[in-house]
Write an enzyme that holds these catalytic residues in place. Sequence first.
Site, PDB file in Angstrom:
ATOM      1  N   ARG A  81     -22.053  32.327  97.522  1.00 11.75           N
ATOM      2  CA  ARG A  81     -22.792  31.589  96.490  1.00 11.75           C
ATOM      3  C   ARG A  81     -23.246  32.543  95.384  1.00 11.75           C
ATOM      4  O   ARG A  81     -23.086  33.749  95.510  1.00 11.75           O
ATOM      5  CB  ARG A  81     -23.975  30.852  97.102  1.00 11.75           C
ATOM      6  CG  ARG A  81     -24.991  31.780  97.762  1.00 11.75           C
ATOM      7  CD  ARG A  81     -26.176  30.976  98.306  1.00 11.75           C
ATOM      8  NE  ARG A  81     -27.056  31.831  99.082  1.00 11.75           N
ATOM      9  CZ  ARG A  81     -28.146  31.399  99.716  1.00 11.75           C
ATOM     10  NH1 ARG A  81     -28.491  30.126  99.670  1.00 11.75           N
ATOM     11  NH2 ARG A  81     -28.897  32.237 100.388  1.00 11.75           N
ATOM     12  N   ASN A 124     -31.025  27.694  92.285  1.00  7.88           N
ATOM     13  CA  ASN A 124     -31.645  28.112  93.535  1.00  7.88           C
ATOM     14  C   ASN A 124     -31.785  29.625  93.541  1.00  7.88           C
ATOM     15  O   ASN A 124     -30.803  30.344  93.396  1.00  7.88           O
ATOM     16  CB  ASN A 124     -30.775  27.696  94.735  1.00  7.88           C
ATOM     17  CG  ASN A 124     -31.479  27.909  96.062  1.00  7.88           C
ATOM     18  OD1 ASN A 124     -32.329  27.101  96.465  1.00  7.88           O
ATOM     19  ND2 ASN A 124     -31.160  28.995  96.741  1.00  7.88           N
ATOM     20  N   GLU A 125     -33.016  30.087  93.664  1.00  8.96           N
ATOM     21  CA  GLU A 125     -33.303  31.508  93.834  1.00  8.96           C
ATOM     22  C   GLU A 125     -32.541  32.400  92.848  1.00  8.96           C
ATOM     23  O   GLU A 125     -31.656  33.173  93.237  1.00  8.96           O
ATOM     24  CB  GLU A 125     -33.031  31.961  95.272  1.00  8.96           C
ATOM     25  CG  GLU A 125     -34.008  31.381  96.266  1.00  8.96           C
ATOM     26  CD  GLU A 125     -33.918  32.025  97.647  1.00  8.96           C
ATOM     27  OE1 GLU A 125     -32.873  32.617  97.964  1.00  8.96           O
ATOM     28  OE2 GLU A 125     -34.890  31.936  98.400  1.00  8.96           O
ATOM     29  N   GLU A 185     -39.463  26.769 100.463  1.00  9.31           N
ATOM     30  CA  GLU A 185     -38.772  26.988 101.739  1.00  9.31           C
ATOM     31  C   GLU A 185     -39.682  27.823 102.636  1.00  9.31           C
ATOM     32  O   GLU A 185     -40.060  28.938 102.262  1.00  9.31           O
ATOM     33  CB  GLU A 185     -37.459  27.751 101.517  1.00  9.31           C
ATOM     34  CG  GLU A 185     -36.483  27.030 100.596  1.00  9.31           C
ATOM     35  CD  GLU A 185     -35.180  27.805 100.417  1.00  9.31           C
ATOM     36  OE1 GLU A 185     -34.952  28.798 101.137  1.00  9.31           O
ATOM     37  OE2 GLU A 185     -34.389  27.410  99.540  1.00  9.31           O
ATOM     38  N   TRP A 189     -30.436  36.282 108.405  1.00 12.96           N
ATOM     39  CA  TRP A 189     -29.974  37.275 107.430  1.00 12.96           C
ATOM     40  C   TRP A 189     -30.638  38.637 107.530  1.00 12.96           C
ATOM     41  O   TRP A 189     -30.226  39.562 106.838  1.00 12.96           O
ATOM     42  CB  TRP A 189     -30.149  36.727 106.017  1.00 12.96           C
ATOM     43  CG  TRP A 189     -31.471  36.071 105.747  1.00 12.96           C
ATOM     44  CD1 TRP A 189     -31.712  34.727 105.779  1.00 12.96           C
ATOM     45  CD2 TRP A 189     -32.722  36.696 105.421  1.00 12.96           C
ATOM     46  NE1 TRP A 189     -33.039  34.479 105.488  1.00 12.96           N
ATOM     47  CE2 TRP A 189     -33.678  35.665 105.268  1.00 12.96           C
ATOM     48  CE3 TRP A 189     -33.122  38.024 105.247  1.00 12.96           C
ATOM     49  CZ2 TRP A 189     -35.020  35.922 104.952  1.00 12.96           C
ATOM     50  CZ3 TRP A 189     -34.452  38.279 104.930  1.00 12.96           C
ATOM     51  CH2 TRP A 189     -35.391  37.241 104.782  1.00 12.96           C
ATOM     52  N   GLU A 207     -24.950  29.991 107.766  1.00 10.40           N
ATOM     53  CA  GLU A 207     -26.332  29.949 108.258  1.00 10.40           C
ATOM     54  C   GLU A 207     -26.463  29.191 109.576  1.00 10.40           C
ATOM     55  O   GLU A 207     -27.521  28.654 109.893  1.00 10.40           O
ATOM     56  CB  GLU A 207     -27.249  29.372 107.170  1.00 10.40           C
ATOM     57  CG  GLU A 207     -27.323  30.321 105.985  1.00 10.40           C
ATOM     58  CD  GLU A 207     -28.249  29.862 104.855  1.00 10.40           C
ATOM     59  OE1 GLU A 207     -28.710  28.710 104.879  1.00 10.40           O
ATOM     60  OE2 GLU A 207     -28.487  30.687 103.948  1.00 10.40           O
ATOM     61  N   HIS A 258     -29.423  30.053 111.682  1.00  7.25           N
ATOM     62  CA  HIS A 258     -30.731  29.896 111.040  1.00  7.25           C
ATOM     63  C   HIS A 258     -31.397  28.639 111.592  1.00  7.25           C
ATOM     64  O   HIS A 258     -30.855  27.544 111.521  1.00  7.25           O
ATOM     65  CB  HIS A 258     -30.523  29.747 109.535  1.00  7.25           C
ATOM     66  CG  HIS A 258     -31.765  29.868 108.708  1.00  7.25           C
ATOM     67  ND1 HIS A 258     -32.820  28.984 108.804  1.00  7.25           N
ATOM     68  CD2 HIS A 258     -32.119  30.776 107.771  1.00  7.25           C
ATOM     69  CE1 HIS A 258     -33.766  29.348 107.948  1.00  7.25           C
ATOM     70  NE2 HIS A 258     -33.366  30.433 107.311  1.00  7.25           N
TER      71      HIS A 258
END
Length: 633
Positions: free
Chosen positions: A105, A143-144, A315, A323, A363, A366
Site C-alpha cells: 500500500r 490513511n496514515e 484505530e 508488524w 495482517e 493482527h
Amino acid sequence: MKRALGVCYYPEHWPEDRWPDDATRMAQAGISWVRIGEFAWSRMEPAPDRLEWDWLDRAIATLGAAGLKVVLGTPTATPPRWMLDRHPDMLAVDAQGRPRKFGSRRHYCFSHLGYREESRRITRLMAERYGANPHVAAWQTDNEYSCHDTTLSYSDAARRGFRDWLAQKYQSPAALNRAWGNVFWSMEYADWAEIDPPNLTVTDPNHAHGLDYRRYASDMVVAFNRVQVDEIRRHSAAPIAHNYMFRVTDFDHFKVGADLDIASWDSYPLGFLSDRTEVDDSFKRDFLRQGHPDNQAFHHDLYRAVGRGRWWIMEQQPGPVNWAPWNAAPLPGMCRLWAWEAFAHGAEVVSYFRWRQAPFAQEQMHAGLLRPDSAPAPALAEVAQVARELAQMPKAGTARADIGLVFDYESAWAWTVQPQGRDFDYFRLAFAAYRACRRAGLNVDIIPPDCADLSHWPLVLAPGLMTLSPPLRAALAAYQGRALIGPRSDTKTPDLSIPVPLGPNIPGLDVTISLAESLPPIAAEPLARGGRFLSWFEHLEGAAPVLERTVGGRPAIMGGAHLRYLAGWPDDPTFDRILRGMAAEAGLTTHDLPEGLRLRDSATHRFVFNYAPDPQVWQGVTIAPAGVHWQPL
Ligand code: GAL
C-alpha cells in the site's frame, strides 16, 4: 461533550450475508461509530471508470440500520493495480533512486499531479454519492500519511515540483544561492532546471537544501489532503478527519490539520514500545503488555492541539499486532485503560482496529475484536465494559493543563538534516521534557510553534526550536509565567544558518550561545547541583543571571523570573529536578508517582492509570495492573 466508541470494518472482506449480524453485534457491544472504505478502491472501481457503488450503498445502509454512524474513508492509500498502467511514473522513489513498487500500500508519490487528480476524482465521486447520506456522519481522508516512510520521494515528479516550489519561494536563483549559501563549495545555480532533490550526493548536501526539500515534501502532503477536503466539503457538511500516526514528524501536522475538522491518530501501544521507543530491556519486559506509560499521552496531547481541541483515536490496538519485532498480547484490562486514558485527554471517540481478524493477507496475525471464526476475542468484553461505563459517566469535562510544551515539525526536520551529534533527535528531546511532566503528575497542552499568547499556562517549555516564529518570540517577550527555553533553541535563521547576532535573540533574555558541543554517551557534563547534561551542551554568555552551573563552572541555566535558557539536554533525574523546581515557583503541585502510575485531569475529574505490572497505591486506593481510577476534582 459526549464520548463514544467505534470500530474499523471492511465489509468488502466478508460475505454480504454476514454484514447485518456484524452490525447488530457492534451495536450490542455499545459501539456507535464504524469506519469503512479506506482501502476498497479495487471494489469501488474494479477497472478504469467502471464504478461499482451498489455494494457500498448496501453496506452503509446495513450499518446505518443498526444505528451505527459511518466514517467514510477515501481509498487513496491503495490505488488499484490498473492505476499504474494509467500513470506508470506515479510511484514514490526512495533516496537510493529505487521505485517503491505495487504489492502492498501507499505506492504513490505525493508530488505526482496525475495521481493527485485521480485522488480528486474518486473523492468527488464518493462525496457526490454519499455526501448527503444520513448515515455518513464523518469522513477520513486517505490513511496514515507518511506510513511506511512515504512522505519523502525522489521521483521525477518530485524533482519538477521542487523546482517550481523553489522558484515561487525565492523568485530568482540568485536569491536562492544567497539563502542557501551556495558560494560554499561552488554550489551556485544559474537556473531552476539545474536543481535536483538532495539525494545521492557525494557527501552531505547543503543543509538548507535538505530543509527546503522537507518543507516542500510536507507542503505536498498538505496539498494532496486539501484536494480531498475541497471535494468533500462541496457535497457534505459532515466533519473531516485524517488518521495520523505515532512519532511521525515528516510533514507538518498543524498545516494538514488546519484544513480538517478533527485530528485522529492510530494507537498501538505494544507495537510502539517494541520497536519505536528508546528504553532498556528491563523496561521493555515490565511494560511488554501495557506499553510505555507516556507514549500514548504525548500523542493525545499533540493531536488535541493539531485538531484545535477536536480529536479521536481512529484505530486502537485490540490484541497482538502483526508488524512489530515481537507481538505480545495486552494485559487483561489494557484495551479498557487505553480507551479511558484517551477520554481523559479529551478524545471524542475511541475506535478499535479492527472488527474481525482477517484470515488472509498481510495482517492475518493482527487481532480484532472478533477472532477469524467470529467468536469474541478478549478485547470485545473490555469494549463493552467501557461502553457501560461511558453510559454511567457524568460529563467529565475537557482536558485541562498547566504546562504548555511547544512542538515544531520544522525543528524536527532541521535537526534531522543537521543533527550535529549522532543521537540528537528532536522528538526524543521534546518527549524527554514531556515525560518529566508526566512523572510529576502534571498535565500538558502541546502548543503549535506560532502560538501568539502564552498567558494561559503558568509554565512553558520550549526545547529544541530551530528558530522562534515572530508571534512566539513576541509572546515570550510578553510572558509573565515561567518559560524554560532550550537547549538548542533559536540558534538558526529560517534558512538554517547561524544568526548574527548569535542566538537566542529573545527580548528580555540576555543570553548568547557562544559554542555548542554534542557529547557521546560515554561523556556527560555534570552539574553542580546534581545530575548531568547528555548529548548536547551549549556554552552560554551574557548579562542574565546564572541560575545554575556545571561542575566545571560553566552556566547551565541563565535568565530571570520569567525567561530562562537551559544550556544542555538533562538526563531524566535532572529534568525532574529542574522541572519540579520551576513548577513549585509557578505554584503547581507536583507528585512523586511510582513508575507506571500516571495522572490526567479533565475539567471535572482526576483519572489515575496503572501501567505497572503490579498493583500501585494512589492516596490510599489500590489500583490493580491495567486498572483505572477516577474521582471528581
Ligand atoms: C495502521 C493502519 C491500518 C493497519 C494497522 C495495523 O497503521 O492504518 O490499516 O495496518 O496499522 O496495526
